[in-house]
Design an enzyme around this catalytic site. Structure first.
Site, PDB file in Angstrom:
ATOM      1  N   LYS A   1       0.883  -1.169   0.000  1.00 15.72           N
ATOM      2  CA  LYS A   1       0.000   0.000   0.000  1.00 15.72           C
ATOM      3  C   LYS A   1       0.917   1.215   0.000  1.00 15.72           C
ATOM      4  O   LYS A   1       1.371   1.658   1.059  1.00 15.72           O
ATOM      5  CB  LYS A   1      -0.913   0.008   1.231  1.00 15.72           C
ATOM      6  CG  LYS A   1      -1.897   1.181   1.246  1.00 15.72           C
ATOM      7  CD  LYS A   1      -2.718   1.198   2.521  1.00 15.72           C
ATOM      8  CE  LYS A   1      -3.606   2.443   2.579  1.00 15.72           C
ATOM      9  NZ  LYS A   1      -4.846   2.293   1.804  1.00 15.72           N
TER      10      LYS A   1
ATOM     11  N   SER B   1      -2.682   7.789   4.456  1.00 21.71           N
ATOM     12  CA  SER B   1      -2.902   8.984   5.271  1.00 21.71           C
ATOM     13  C   SER B   1      -3.838   8.615   6.411  1.00 21.71           C
ATOM     14  O   SER B   1      -4.615   7.670   6.324  1.00 21.71           O
ATOM     15  CB  SER B   1      -3.500  10.117   4.423  1.00 21.71           C
ATOM     16  OG  SER B   1      -4.693   9.698   3.794  1.00 21.71           O
TER      17      SER B   1
END
EC number: 6.3.3.3
Length: 242
Positions: A37, A41
């Site tokens: 990934k 955030s």
């Protein structure tokens, strides 16, 4: 290269649980599968509440969290905006470089995007641009209830318009009390998109264990269909390299 690109119709739909569970199941079957990934955030990679840590825990890969997710930041915004506000620059070339580094360890990668396909991702790309570079078949994770038919069919149409292959849809967070509606949505998604719904993953309430998630994936997702895709990709890759 082989594997899957796991995307979704929205954020907080269950991509990480699906990606980690599928990787964990395939690793149990003997496949040398990794997880990746590139941008996260909302949490830094080392945070146990974040996606990178959950991918590692569910999949059982030996990879460190900051190698699963090389670019992470605390602020919960679209990755491009979060990186910009933090004064950091990440390009499509950067995340492809890290993807290739992970492929040195694994035969296949299950790659998780961020939110949906049109999310502003790196400084110079949307999530779909990254997916197009990898050319992995997509697994679309979607909500099981009201609104999901529209969101899922639009996501699939957008992917197909950009030349991507959609292997299937997984409806995540299915509750027993809603199963009649979930089944109706499943049928409509398949009819309108021409893409199979490969699983109805249950809703996990509170804390859950790796064993619970992997056992549910084995029971409720058509693992054999996905395994067939992996084998076909590997055969094509092997033939192309000869």
């Amino acid at each position: 290269m082989s594997g899957f690109f796991i995307t979704a119709t929205d954020t907080e739909v269950g991509k990480t649980v699906v990606a980690g569970a599928l990787a964990g199941v395939f690793r149990e079957l003997g496949y040398n599968i990794g997880v990746y990934k590139p941008l996260q955030s909302g949490h830094v990679a080392s945070n146990p509440e974040g996606d990178a840590a959950r991918l590692k825990a569910l999949s059982g890969v030996p990879t460190k969290e900051d190698e699963i997710c090389p670019y992470s930041i605390e602020e919960p915004l679209a990755p491009r905006l979060a990186m910009k506000r933090a004064g950091r620059t990440v390009t499509l070339k950067d995340i492809i470089h890290h993807y290739n580094e992970r492929l040195k360890e694994f035969n296949s990668l299950f790659v998780e995007g961020a939110g949906g396909l049109a999310v502003p991702y790196t400084e110079d790309a949307l999530v779909i641009d990254f997916a197009k570079e990898l050319q992995l078949p997509l697994i679309v994770v979607a909500r099981p209830t009201l609104g999901t038919v529209n969101h899922t069919v639009l996501t699939i149409a957008y992917a197909k318009a950009h030349g991507l292959t959609v292997a299937g849809v997984i409806l995540s967070g299915c509750k027993e009390c809603e199963m009649e509606r979930v089944q109706e949505n499943k049928v409509m998604i398949e009819e309108l998109s021409g893409v199979p719904v490969l699983g109805l993953l249950p809703f996990f309430e509170g804390e859950f264990t790796k064993k619970e998630v992997l056992e549910s994936a084995k029971e409720y997702i058509m693992i054999s269909k996905l395994e067939e895709c992996i084998r076909n990709e590997s055969t094509v890759a092997h033939t192309s390299s000869n």
